[in-house]
Design a protein around this motif. Structure first.
Motif, PDB file in Angstrom:
ATOM      1  N   GLU A  87      -5.722  -5.617   5.449  1.00 51.37           N
ATOM      2  CA  GLU A  87      -7.175  -5.758   5.546  1.00 51.37           C
ATOM      3  C   GLU A  87      -7.644  -7.095   4.992  1.00 51.37           C
ATOM      4  O   GLU A  87      -8.600  -7.695   5.489  1.00 51.37           O
ATOM      5  N   ARG A  88      -6.923  -7.579   3.968  1.00 51.50           N
ATOM      6  CA  ARG A  88      -7.344  -8.815   3.318  1.00 51.50           C
ATOM      7  C   ARG A  88      -6.824 -10.053   4.022  1.00 51.50           C
ATOM      8  O   ARG A  88      -7.569 -11.012   4.256  1.00 51.50           O
ATOM      9  N   ASP A  89      -5.532 -10.026   4.375  1.00 52.22           N
ATOM     10  CA  ASP A  89      -4.890 -11.226   4.929  1.00 52.22           C
ATOM     11  C   ASP A  89      -4.621 -11.134   6.428  1.00 52.22           C
ATOM     12  O   ASP A  89      -4.053 -12.068   6.995  1.00 52.22           O
ATOM     13  N   ARG A  90      -4.976  -9.998   7.045  1.00 56.17           N
ATOM     14  CA  ARG A  90      -4.725  -9.799   8.485  1.00 56.17           C
ATOM     15  C   ARG A  90      -3.240  -9.914   8.815  1.00 56.17           C
ATOM     16  O   ARG A  90      -2.844 -10.471   9.839  1.00 56.17           O
ATOM     17  N   ALA A  91      -2.392  -9.376   7.951  1.00 53.94           N
ATOM     18  CA  ALA A  91      -0.941  -9.411   8.174  1.00 53.94           C
ATOM     19  C   ALA A  91      -0.512  -8.101   8.836  1.00 53.94           C
ATOM     20  O   ALA A  91      -0.815  -7.016   8.331  1.00 53.94           O
ATOM     21  N   PRO A  92       0.183  -8.153   9.967  1.00 50.08           N
ATOM     22  CA  PRO A  92       0.595  -6.926  10.662  1.00 50.08           C
ATOM     23  C   PRO A  92       1.526  -6.074   9.797  1.00 50.08           C
ATOM     24  O   PRO A  92       2.304  -6.582   8.993  1.00 50.08           O
ATOM     25  N   VAL A  93       1.454  -4.764  10.015  1.00 50.57           N
ATOM     26  CA  VAL A  93       2.295  -3.794   9.305  1.00 50.57           C
ATOM     27  C   VAL A  93       2.958  -2.901  10.339  1.00 50.57           C
ATOM     28  O   VAL A  93       2.331  -2.506  11.329  1.00 50.57           O
ATOM     29  N   ALA A  94       4.217  -2.584  10.119  1.00 46.40           N
ATOM     30  CA  ALA A  94       4.946  -1.659  10.988  1.00 46.40           C
ATOM     31  C   ALA A  94       5.554  -0.557  10.131  1.00 46.40           C
ATOM     32  O   ALA A  94       6.026  -0.810   9.020  1.00 46.40           O
ATOM     33  N   LEU A  95       5.524   0.653  10.657  1.00 45.98           N
ATOM     34  CA  LEU A  95       6.085   1.799   9.950  1.00 45.98           C
ATOM     35  C   LEU A  95       7.021   2.555  10.896  1.00 45.98           C
ATOM     36  O   LEU A  95       6.629   2.942  11.998  1.00 45.98           O
ATOM     37  N   MET A  96       8.262   2.731  10.467  1.00 45.73           N
ATOM     38  CA  MET A  96       9.239   3.479  11.247  1.00 45.73           C
ATOM     39  C   MET A  96       9.624   4.737  10.486  1.00 45.73           C
ATOM     40  O   MET A  96       9.889   4.695   9.284  1.00 45.73           O
ATOM     41  N   VAL A  97       9.648   5.861  11.182  1.00 39.13           N
ATOM     42  CA  VAL A  97      10.052   7.150  10.618  1.00 39.13           C
ATOM     43  C   VAL A  97      11.297   7.606  11.358  1.00 39.13           C
ATOM     44  O   VAL A  97      11.344   7.572  12.598  1.00 39.13           O
ATOM     45  N   LEU A  98      12.316   8.037  10.608  1.00 39.06           N
ATOM     46  CA  LEU A  98      13.572   8.495  11.191  1.00 39.06           C
ATOM     47  C   LEU A  98      13.875   9.907  10.712  1.00 39.06           C
ATOM     48  O   LEU A  98      13.651  10.244   9.544  1.00 39.06           O
ATOM     49  N   ASP A  99      14.393  10.712  11.623  1.00 38.03           N
ATOM     50  CA  ASP A  99      14.838  12.061  11.300  1.00 38.03           C
ATOM     51  C   ASP A  99      16.253  12.229  11.838  1.00 38.03           C
ATOM     52  O   ASP A  99      16.534  11.875  12.992  1.00 38.03           O
TER      53      ASP A  99
END
Length: 779
Positions: free
Chosen positions: A350-362
């Motif tokens: 929100e502050r720096d406009r840096a992309p975030v990715a989240l991976m979930v594994l099962d």
């Protein structure tokens, strides 16, 4: 046992000799000669015993006993010098050159104490040695005030330098004694008896040395007095320690010095001892140069140790805070640490406009590991999984275990980089895991959600839900790789109960795991085969095509049907490999039978979620190109009751297939949740009626009405109709009467292998349907 008896004998003999020396039961001249023999024999026998212990030991234990042997040998040489000077030369005071061999004794003992494996790590060995220096420095300062100060003053100004060697010798002895005492408290229990005997022997020698040094200041000391008992008894104790020592088979457990209470109270206790000794001495002695130097050094050592103790406490607090955020089994972040990290990167986004990715594994089929090999084996597998994921990600990425067999990876930076990391994590599961001698081919289902810089109103909770949805989409699709979240996934209801292992035929957990490992090898080696079930045009009886049905031959000659292994293929991410294998074999076989004159196409059943994969048209084209089969002779069948997820992407892929002149058919029509909507939304050339409706058309008016309605609707939409499960001539005649185009079932023929196909339907055989019903078994 022999060594134990020898040790008991030595102990008894030592006690008898001590009583004899103390009792003064023989004339002084004879006592002096006997005492000289014992004074030399005791260290010599102790050295031989230590040498025997070194010979029967290995590694650091052997080196430790060798060092002790050298030290004892030095003491024996010094004892021989004393006897020579006093008995032969009639002297009363040894020179420095005659006393230096005694210094080898504390040096050898100290080296032995440090070489005995104690479980201390390199990081904590320095703190342990510093504790020894503090205690030894305090004791030596007390010893100086009580004993050595008299020697120092008695030597006079010109002779004070000659007292340097006795002071060094006394300091070394006190340091070694301190090391022995600390090792008894902190060392491994398996070595405690040996350490106690060695330290007790050293204590006896030091006490006699201290008394000898003190009384020589007052008068000349003759051998044969009570003081000799400490030297001889100390050597006997060291001899017993060497003869009874046993090298442990297991390494000692790791210990931490900062966790010991001695690290807290030891410096304060030794400082109190120094103060008590100082209170008994005049001020002139306390202000002498040696006392001032020793006091300053001791104060610095205590200050440094207390500073390290505070640093250790601060580090322990930091470690405890870090451990509170880590999974104790795998060492990766736990759910709390994961939430904190995800909240942190989302706030930075929100502050720096840096992309975030989240991976979930099962992990697929993880429950089978626990059921088959026990929860400890499952825990070891989770540890290996956590290690593989950690090695596959970047240093700034955060790996977490959310619970059970579910992991997550929080990534920042460019979206393309995060997608590459996600693919690398999944690829890390290609090699099987070795757990307790078992080869486990465990694969994950992985979902990836992206929070781009320009995505408004996306919080951490929403991102986690998206990644979780994508993961279950991947589990349902069974195609392997990482599934990227799309808005269409959010609108599709996924029943998580479908992902349990109940769709696997009745087998034990270990049998399923073994089967899974064998299946992976069979897929990699291309050992799956195809059976072909013929399809005939109902109004003419002409052969029009074959449906390819995958089979898995077993080493014992049996063959597993799709229901026996395709659920595992789907759950363990092997659907891509199996699809490419089936496409390639089917196109190659079809091209060959057409080359022999059999004018029939081939139909291949694809798992519907694969059709959301944009690579499918290219893979189909590659199979056609490699075999030389015309695209119009290939039909892609989509299992209607398994279409899931991104319908827009599926529609796009199917349109691409049709643009290549590949036919598209909906298989098992009528058994899905959205039958009519798929006829409307998806491009189709053919509808295959499920046997559930076809088989009872002669007896069930409702089923017959449904079949007639579907046939008429399909013709209205310009589609071909195929009836599955045609088991008799009456059913075939009824279907022909009501306008169905093609029939398939055991009335026309069971699935056959390629060689049988050539033999039965080649140019020399009549390509006509069977006239008698066959077995009613399902294909």
């Amino acid at each position: 046992m022999r060594n134990g008896r020898a040790a008991v004998f030595i102990a008894a003999a030592g006690a008898a000799i001590a009583m004899w020396l103390i009792g003064d039961w023989v004339p002084p001249a004879a006592l002096n000669r006997i005492n000289n023999v014992l004074f030399l024999a005791a260290p010599s026998l102790a050295a031989c015993s230590a040498g025997w212990a070194a010979r029967s030991s290995t590694g650091r234990y052997r080196i430790a006993w060798i060092c002790l042997t050298v030290g004892l040998f030095g003491w024996a040489v010094g004892a021989a010098s004393v006897i020579y000077v006093e008995s032969i030369l009639g002297g009363r005071l040894l020179t420095t050159s005659q006393t230096w061999p005694f210094v080898l004794f504390p040096i050898g003992c100290g080296a032995a104490f440090l070489l005995f494996p104690t479980g201390l790590t390199k990081r904590h060995l320095g703190r342990f040695l510093l504790d020894g220096m503090v205690v030894a420095g305090s004791f030596f300062l007390v010893f100086w005030l009580v004993v050595m100060d008299e020697v120092y003053k008695a030597g006079g100004t010109d002779k004070q330098l000659t007292q340097f060697l006795p002071a060094v010798y006394a300091a070394l002895e006190i340091v070694v004694l301190t090391l022995g005492l600390l090792l008894i408290v902190r060392g491994p229990s398996s070595q405690r008896a040996t350490l106690v005997l060695l330290t007790a022997g050293l204590l006896g020698v030091i006490l006699s040395d201290s008394v000898y040094t003190y009384i020589t200041v007052k008068h000349v000391y003759p051998h044969g007095s009570f003081v000799d008992t400490g030297w001889i008894a100390g050597m006997f104790l060291i001899m017993i320690a060497a003869l009874t020592a046993r090298q442990p088979t297991a390494p000692p457990p790791k210990v931490r010095t900062e966790s010991a209470w001695a690290s807290v109270w030891l410096p304060g206790l030794t400082a109190i001892l120094v103060l008590l000794a100082a209170m008994t001495e005049p001020m002139v002695d306390l202000t002498s140069r040696p006392v001032m130097v020793l006091g300053a050094c001791l104060a610095c050592a205590i200050f440094i140790r207390q500073f390290l103790a505070i640093s250790d406490n601060q580090r322990l607090l930091a470690e405890m805070a870090d451990q509170a955020l880590r999974d104790p089994l795998t060492g990766v972040a736990n759910y709390t640490g994961f939430n904190e990290r995800l909240a942190e990167v989302m706030e930075r986004r929100e502050r720096d406009r840096a992309p975030v990715a989240l991976m979930v594994l099962d992990l697929n089929d993880f429950k089978l590991v626990n059921d088959s090999y026990g929860h400890p084996a499952g825990d070891r597998l989770l540890m290996l999984v956590g290690d593989r994921i950690t090695r596959a990600v970047r240093p700034d990425d955060t790996v977490a275990r959310l619970g059970g067999d579910e992991f997550a990876v929080v990534m920042t930076g460019p979206v393309d980089d995060s997608e590459r990391v996600g693919a690398r994590v999944v690829d890390a599961f290609t090699a099987p895991f070795m757990v307790d001698g078992h080869e486990l081919a465990i694969r994950p289902s992985a979902g990836l959600a992206l929070a781009k810089a320009d995505d408004p109103g996306l919080d951490a909770e929403t991102l986690l839900k998206q990644a979780d949805t994508a993961m279950y989409s991947a589990k349902w699709a069974g195609s392997g790789g990482v599934h990227l979240f799309t808005p269409e996934m959010a609108s599709t209801r996924v029943d998580r109960e479908l992902f349990r292992t109940t769709d696997v035929p009745e087998r034990s957990g270990s049998a399923v795991l073994t089967l899974l490992s064998d299946l992976r090898h069979a897929v990699n080696r291309g050992e799956l085969t195809l059976g072909y079930q013929p399809q005939f045009r109902l109004n003419t009886g002409d052969l029009v095509g074959f449906e390819a049905l995958v089979r898995w031959p077993q080493p014992d000659g049996s063959v597993l049907m799709p229901l026996d292994f395709l659920p595992m293929v789907r759950r363990n991410g092997m659907m891509d490999e199996v699809t490419d294998l089936v496409l390639g074999k089917a196109c190659e076989d079809c091209a060959q039978w057409r080359a022999t004159g059999i004018e029939a196409s081939v139909a291949v059943n694809l798992f519907a979620p694969l059709l959301a994969d944009a690579t499918v048209p290219g893979r189909a084209a590659a199979a056609l190109s490699a075999s030389g089969l015309p695209p119009s002779q290939l039909t892609i069948e989509v299992t209607e009751n398994m279409v899931l997820g991104d319908l827009a992407q599926t529609r796009h892929v199917l349109n691409q297939l049709r643009e290549q002149h590949i036919r598209v058919a909906i298989d098992d029509f009528g058994t899905g949740y959205s039958t009519l909507s798929y006829l409307r939304d998806l491009p189709n050339d053919e509808v295959k009626l499920d046997r559930y409706f076809v088989a009872p058309v002669l007896t069930d008016p409702t089923a017959a009405a449904v079949v007639v309605a579907v046939v008429n609707l399909a013709h209205t939409l310009g589609m071909t109709t195929v009836a599955e499960g045609v088991e008799n001539a009456q059913t075939a005649a009824w279907l022909q009467k009501h306008g169905c185009d093609i029939g398939q079932g055991y009335f026309y023929g069971a699935p056959i292998d390629f060689d049988t196909l050539l033999e039965r339907f080649g140019p020399r055989r009549a390509a006509t349907p069977r006239t008698a019903p066959a077995s009613a078994k399902s294909n």
